[in-house]
Scaffold this active site. Structure first.
Site, mmCIF file in Angstrom:
data_model
loop_
_atom_site.group_PDB
_atom_site.id
_atom_site.type_symbol
_atom_site.label_atom_id
_atom_site.label_comp_id
_atom_site.label_asym_id
_atom_site.label_seq_id
_atom_site.Cartn_x
_atom_site.Cartn_y
_atom_site.Cartn_z
ATOM 1 N N ASP A 18 0.831 -1.200 0.000
ATOM 2 C CA ASP A 18 0.000 0.000 0.000
ATOM 3 C C ASP A 18 0.867 1.253 0.000
ATOM 4 O O ASP A 18 0.632 2.195 -0.754
ATOM 5 C CB ASP A 18 -0.915 -0.030 1.230
ATOM 6 N N ASP B 94 -6.648 -5.326 -1.803
ATOM 7 C CA ASP B 94 -5.577 -5.572 -0.836
ATOM 8 C C ASP B 94 -4.583 -6.604 -1.367
ATOM 9 O O ASP B 94 -3.365 -6.461 -1.195
ATOM 10 C CB ASP B 94 -6.159 -6.076 0.487
ATOM 11 N N GLU C 25 -2.221 -5.099 -3.790
ATOM 12 C CA GLU C 25 -1.177 -4.360 -3.079
ATOM 13 C C GLU C 25 -0.168 -5.315 -2.443
ATOM 14 O O GLU C 25 1.025 -5.007 -2.351
ATOM 15 C CB GLU C 25 -1.803 -3.453 -2.023
#
Length: 265
Positions: free
Chosen positions: A87, A156, A159
Protein backbone atom coordinates in the site's frame (compact mmCIF):
# COMPACT_ATOMS: atom_id res chain seq x y z
CA UNK A 1 6.85 -89.43 -46.25
CA UNK A 2 6.69 -85.67 -46.45
CA UNK A 3 10.10 -84.05 -45.76
CA UNK A 4 8.67 -80.53 -45.65
CA UNK A 5 8.87 -78.89 -42.24
CA UNK A 6 5.60 -77.60 -40.70
CA UNK A 7 4.92 -73.85 -40.71
CA UNK A 8 6.38 -72.15 -37.66
CA UNK A 9 4.76 -68.88 -36.41
CA UNK A 10 7.26 -66.17 -35.59
CA UNK A 11 7.19 -64.67 -32.08
CA UNK A 12 7.00 -60.99 -31.25
CA UNK A 13 9.38 -61.44 -28.32
CA UNK A 14 12.04 -58.66 -28.45
CA UNK A 15 15.61 -59.66 -29.14
CA UNK A 16 17.43 -60.71 -26.00
CA UNK A 17 14.25 -61.29 -24.02
CA UNK A 18 13.44 -64.61 -22.45
CA UNK A 19 10.51 -66.37 -24.09
CA UNK A 20 9.23 -67.22 -20.64
CA UNK A 21 9.20 -63.56 -19.50
CA UNK A 22 5.77 -61.92 -18.98
CA UNK A 23 4.66 -59.50 -21.69
CA UNK A 24 5.71 -55.89 -21.18
CA UNK A 25 3.06 -53.58 -19.71
CA UNK A 26 2.13 -50.46 -21.67
CA UNK A 27 3.74 -47.28 -20.41
CA UNK A 28 1.57 -45.36 -17.94
CA UNK A 29 1.77 -41.59 -17.82
CA UNK A 30 2.61 -40.35 -14.36
CA UNK A 31 0.28 -37.86 -12.79
CA UNK A 32 1.75 -34.42 -12.21
CA UNK A 33 2.58 -33.83 -8.58
CA UNK A 34 0.93 -31.05 -6.63
CA UNK A 35 4.28 -29.26 -6.48
CA UNK A 36 4.67 -29.28 -10.26
CA UNK A 37 1.09 -28.06 -10.75
CA UNK A 38 1.63 -25.24 -8.25
CA UNK A 39 4.89 -24.32 -9.95
CA UNK A 40 3.18 -24.14 -13.35
CA UNK A 41 0.36 -22.01 -11.96
CA UNK A 42 2.85 -19.64 -10.32
CA UNK A 43 4.78 -19.35 -13.59
CA UNK A 44 1.58 -18.45 -15.42
CA UNK A 45 0.82 -15.71 -12.89
CA UNK A 46 4.38 -14.40 -13.11
CA UNK A 47 4.04 -14.20 -16.88
CA UNK A 48 0.86 -12.10 -16.57
CA UNK A 49 2.38 -9.93 -13.86
CA UNK A 50 5.56 -9.45 -15.87
CA UNK A 51 7.95 -10.36 -13.06
CA UNK A 52 9.75 -13.60 -12.14
CA UNK A 53 10.29 -14.10 -8.42
CA UNK A 54 13.62 -15.19 -7.02
CA UNK A 55 11.69 -16.27 -3.92
CA UNK A 56 8.40 -17.81 -5.14
CA UNK A 57 7.17 -18.09 -1.55
CA UNK A 58 6.57 -14.32 -1.53
CA UNK A 59 4.08 -14.62 -4.38
CA UNK A 60 2.38 -17.56 -2.65
CA UNK A 61 1.98 -15.53 0.54
CA UNK A 62 0.65 -12.51 -1.36
CA UNK A 63 -2.08 -14.68 -2.91
CA UNK A 64 -3.04 -16.54 0.27
CA UNK A 65 -6.28 -15.48 1.96
CA UNK A 66 -6.60 -15.76 5.74
CA UNK A 67 -9.29 -18.42 5.31
CA UNK A 68 -6.73 -20.75 3.71
CA UNK A 69 -4.52 -20.82 6.81
CA UNK A 70 -4.62 -23.90 9.02
CA UNK A 71 -4.54 -21.73 12.12
CA UNK A 72 -5.61 -18.13 12.54
CA UNK A 73 -2.55 -17.49 14.70
CA UNK A 74 -0.34 -17.62 11.58
CA UNK A 75 -1.92 -14.61 9.90
CA UNK A 76 1.55 -13.51 8.82
CA UNK A 77 1.43 -16.31 6.25
CA UNK A 78 -1.45 -14.54 4.49
CA UNK A 79 -1.47 -11.47 2.24
CA UNK A 80 -2.10 -9.00 5.06
CA UNK A 81 1.46 -7.99 6.06
CA UNK A 82 2.52 -7.69 2.42
CA UNK A 83 -0.57 -5.55 1.73
CA UNK A 84 0.55 -3.09 4.41
CA UNK A 85 3.91 -2.73 2.68
CA UNK A 86 2.54 -2.69 -0.86
CA UNK A 87 0.00 0.00 0.00
CA UNK A 88 2.77 2.44 0.92
CA UNK A 89 5.02 1.42 -1.97
CA UNK A 90 2.16 2.00 -4.41
CA UNK A 91 1.41 5.40 -2.87
CA UNK A 92 5.02 6.52 -3.19
CA UNK A 93 5.40 5.38 -6.81
CA UNK A 94 2.10 6.88 -7.97
CA UNK A 95 2.87 10.14 -6.11
CA UNK A 96 6.18 10.36 -7.98
CA UNK A 97 4.43 9.63 -11.29
CA UNK A 98 1.84 12.35 -10.66
CA UNK A 99 4.45 14.88 -9.55
CA UNK A 100 6.41 14.41 -12.78
CA UNK A 101 3.41 14.16 -15.12
CA UNK A 102 1.49 17.21 -13.86
CA UNK A 103 4.11 19.90 -13.05
CA UNK A 104 1.48 22.67 -12.86
CA UNK A 105 -0.99 20.84 -10.60
CA UNK A 106 -1.22 22.08 -7.02
CA UNK A 107 -1.06 19.88 -3.94
CA UNK A 108 -4.84 19.61 -3.70
CA UNK A 109 -5.29 18.31 -7.23
CA UNK A 110 -2.38 15.89 -6.88
CA UNK A 111 -3.87 14.53 -3.66
CA UNK A 112 -7.24 13.95 -5.29
CA UNK A 113 -5.67 12.20 -8.26
CA UNK A 114 -3.59 10.05 -5.92
CA UNK A 115 -6.63 9.07 -3.87
CA UNK A 116 -8.47 7.96 -7.00
CA UNK A 117 -5.56 5.95 -8.38
CA UNK A 118 -4.72 4.03 -5.18
CA UNK A 119 -8.26 3.33 -3.98
CA UNK A 120 -9.27 -0.30 -3.54
CA UNK A 121 -11.56 -0.28 -6.60
CA UNK A 122 -8.66 0.70 -8.86
CA UNK A 123 -6.35 -1.92 -7.33
CA UNK A 124 -9.05 -4.59 -7.69
CA UNK A 125 -9.47 -3.64 -11.34
CA UNK A 126 -5.74 -4.12 -11.89
CA UNK A 127 -5.87 -7.49 -10.11
CA UNK A 128 -8.70 -8.69 -12.33
CA UNK A 129 -7.03 -7.48 -15.51
CA UNK A 130 -3.93 -9.53 -14.61
CA UNK A 131 -5.92 -12.64 -13.73
CA UNK A 132 -4.69 -12.66 -10.13
CA UNK A 133 -8.00 -14.03 -8.92
CA UNK A 134 -7.19 -17.37 -10.53
CA UNK A 135 -4.25 -17.77 -8.16
CA UNK A 136 -5.84 -16.65 -4.88
CA UNK A 137 -5.89 -19.45 -2.31
CA UNK A 138 -9.10 -19.64 -0.31
CA UNK A 139 -10.15 -21.88 2.54
CA UNK A 140 -13.29 -23.24 0.92
CA UNK A 141 -13.87 -24.62 -2.56
CA UNK A 142 -16.83 -24.34 -4.87
CA UNK A 143 -16.80 -20.67 -5.78
CA UNK A 144 -14.38 -18.41 -7.58
CA UNK A 145 -12.50 -15.71 -5.74
CA UNK A 146 -14.25 -13.10 -7.87
CA UNK A 147 -17.63 -14.25 -6.58
CA UNK A 148 -16.60 -14.65 -2.94
CA UNK A 149 -14.23 -11.81 -2.12
CA UNK A 150 -15.14 -8.19 -1.56
CA UNK A 151 -13.60 -5.62 -3.87
CA UNK A 152 -11.59 -4.22 -0.97
CA UNK A 153 -9.95 -7.60 -0.32
CA UNK A 154 -9.11 -8.10 -4.00
CA UNK A 155 -7.55 -4.64 -3.96
CA UNK A 156 -5.58 -5.57 -0.84
CA UNK A 157 -4.21 -8.69 -2.53
CA UNK A 158 -3.08 -6.59 -5.51
CA UNK A 159 -1.18 -4.36 -3.08
CA UNK A 160 0.27 -7.48 -1.43
CA UNK A 161 1.68 -8.54 -4.80
CA UNK A 162 3.31 -5.10 -5.10
CA UNK A 163 4.80 -5.59 -1.64
CA UNK A 164 6.09 -9.02 -2.64
CA UNK A 165 7.71 -7.63 -5.80
CA UNK A 166 9.30 -4.85 -3.74
CA UNK A 167 10.82 -7.31 -1.26
CA UNK A 168 12.01 -9.63 -4.01
CA UNK A 169 13.31 -7.16 -6.60
CA UNK A 170 13.55 -3.84 -4.80
CA UNK A 171 12.08 -0.47 -5.71
CA UNK A 172 12.96 -0.60 -9.45
CA UNK A 173 10.99 -3.84 -9.95
CA UNK A 174 7.98 -2.50 -8.06
CA UNK A 175 8.17 0.78 -9.97
CA UNK A 176 8.15 -1.02 -13.34
CA UNK A 177 5.10 -3.04 -12.30
CA UNK A 178 3.16 0.02 -11.13
CA UNK A 179 4.08 2.06 -14.20
CA UNK A 180 2.89 -0.70 -16.54
CA UNK A 181 -0.46 -0.99 -14.82
CA UNK A 182 -1.16 2.55 -13.61
CA UNK A 183 0.34 4.94 -16.16
CA UNK A 184 -2.51 4.72 -18.67
CA UNK A 185 -5.05 5.03 -15.87
CA UNK A 186 -3.21 8.10 -14.60
CA UNK A 187 -3.14 9.82 -17.99
CA UNK A 188 -6.78 9.08 -18.86
CA UNK A 189 -8.11 10.11 -15.45
CA UNK A 190 -10.19 13.25 -15.78
CA UNK A 191 -9.21 16.28 -13.77
CA UNK A 192 -10.89 15.92 -10.38
CA UNK A 193 -13.68 18.32 -9.59
CA UNK A 194 -12.87 20.93 -6.96
CA UNK A 195 -14.19 20.61 -3.44
CA UNK A 196 -17.43 22.67 -3.24
CA UNK A 197 -16.43 24.00 0.19
CA UNK A 198 -13.22 25.39 -1.30
CA UNK A 199 -15.10 26.88 -4.26
CA UNK A 200 -17.64 28.58 -1.97
CA UNK A 201 -14.93 29.95 0.32
CA UNK A 202 -12.90 31.41 -2.56
CA UNK A 203 -16.07 32.90 -4.07
CA UNK A 204 -17.04 34.52 -0.75
CA UNK A 205 -13.55 35.93 -0.23
CA UNK A 206 -13.56 37.28 -3.77
CA UNK A 207 -16.70 39.26 -2.92
CA UNK A 208 -15.18 40.59 0.32
CA UNK A 209 -17.38 38.36 2.49
CA UNK A 210 -16.32 36.36 5.58
CA UNK A 211 -15.62 32.68 5.22
CA UNK A 212 -18.69 30.39 5.23
CA UNK A 213 -19.69 28.94 8.59
CA UNK A 214 -21.18 25.43 8.89
CA UNK A 215 -23.50 24.40 11.70
CA UNK A 216 -25.34 21.22 12.58
CA UNK A 217 -29.09 21.71 12.31
CA UNK A 218 -30.26 18.21 13.08
CA UNK A 219 -28.99 14.70 13.71
CA UNK A 220 -31.33 11.76 13.26
CA UNK A 221 -31.14 7.98 12.97
CA UNK A 222 -29.49 5.39 15.24
CA UNK A 223 -26.13 6.04 16.85
CA UNK A 224 -24.33 3.60 14.53
CA UNK A 225 -25.92 5.02 11.37
CA UNK A 226 -26.65 8.74 11.91
CA UNK A 227 -27.93 11.26 9.35
CA UNK A 228 -26.74 14.87 9.59
CA UNK A 229 -28.46 18.01 8.34
CA UNK A 230 -25.94 20.82 8.03
CA UNK A 231 -26.51 24.48 7.14
CA UNK A 232 -23.92 26.87 5.70
CA UNK A 233 -24.12 30.58 6.50
CA UNK A 234 -22.56 33.47 4.60
CA UNK A 235 -23.43 36.99 5.83
CA UNK A 236 -25.90 38.69 3.52
CA UNK A 237 -27.09 35.41 1.98
CA UNK A 238 -29.82 32.99 2.94
CA UNK A 239 -28.44 29.78 4.43
CA UNK A 240 -28.32 26.57 2.41
CA UNK A 241 -28.58 23.01 3.74
CA UNK A 242 -27.30 19.56 2.95
CA UNK A 243 -28.04 16.10 4.35
CA UNK A 244 -25.47 13.31 4.56
CA UNK A 245 -24.34 10.22 6.46
CA UNK A 246 -21.49 12.21 8.02
CA UNK A 247 -20.84 15.87 8.72
CA UNK A 248 -18.28 16.35 5.96
CA UNK A 249 -20.58 14.93 3.30
CA UNK A 250 -23.46 17.09 4.52
CA UNK A 251 -21.23 20.20 4.52
CA UNK A 252 -20.22 19.55 0.92
CA UNK A 253 -23.84 19.18 -0.12
CA UNK A 254 -24.75 22.39 1.70
CA UNK A 255 -21.94 24.24 -0.08
CA UNK A 256 -23.03 22.78 -3.41
CA UNK A 257 -26.59 23.94 -2.78
CA UNK A 258 -25.46 27.52 -2.12
CA UNK A 259 -23.11 27.45 -5.14
CA UNK A 260 -25.95 26.32 -7.41
CA UNK A 261 -28.38 28.86 -5.98
CA UNK A 262 -25.98 31.80 -6.31
CA UNK A 263 -24.82 30.78 -9.78
CA UNK A 264 -21.19 30.33 -8.78
CA UNK A 265 -19.08 28.80 -11.60
Amino acid sequence: MNDESPDIKTSSIPDGASPDAPPAKPAVKKRRSKASVAKAEAAAIEARVGYTFGDPALLTTALTHVSALKTARRRGDSYQRLEFLGDHVLGLIVSDMLYRTYPKANEGELSKRLADLVRKETCADVAKSLGLLEGIKLGQVGATADARLRTSVIGDICEAVIGAIFLDGGYPAAEQFVQRNWEERMRTLKRPSRDPKTVLQEWAQGRGLPSPVYREVERTGPHHDPVFRIAVDVPGLAPAEGVGSNKRAAEKLAASAMIAREGVK
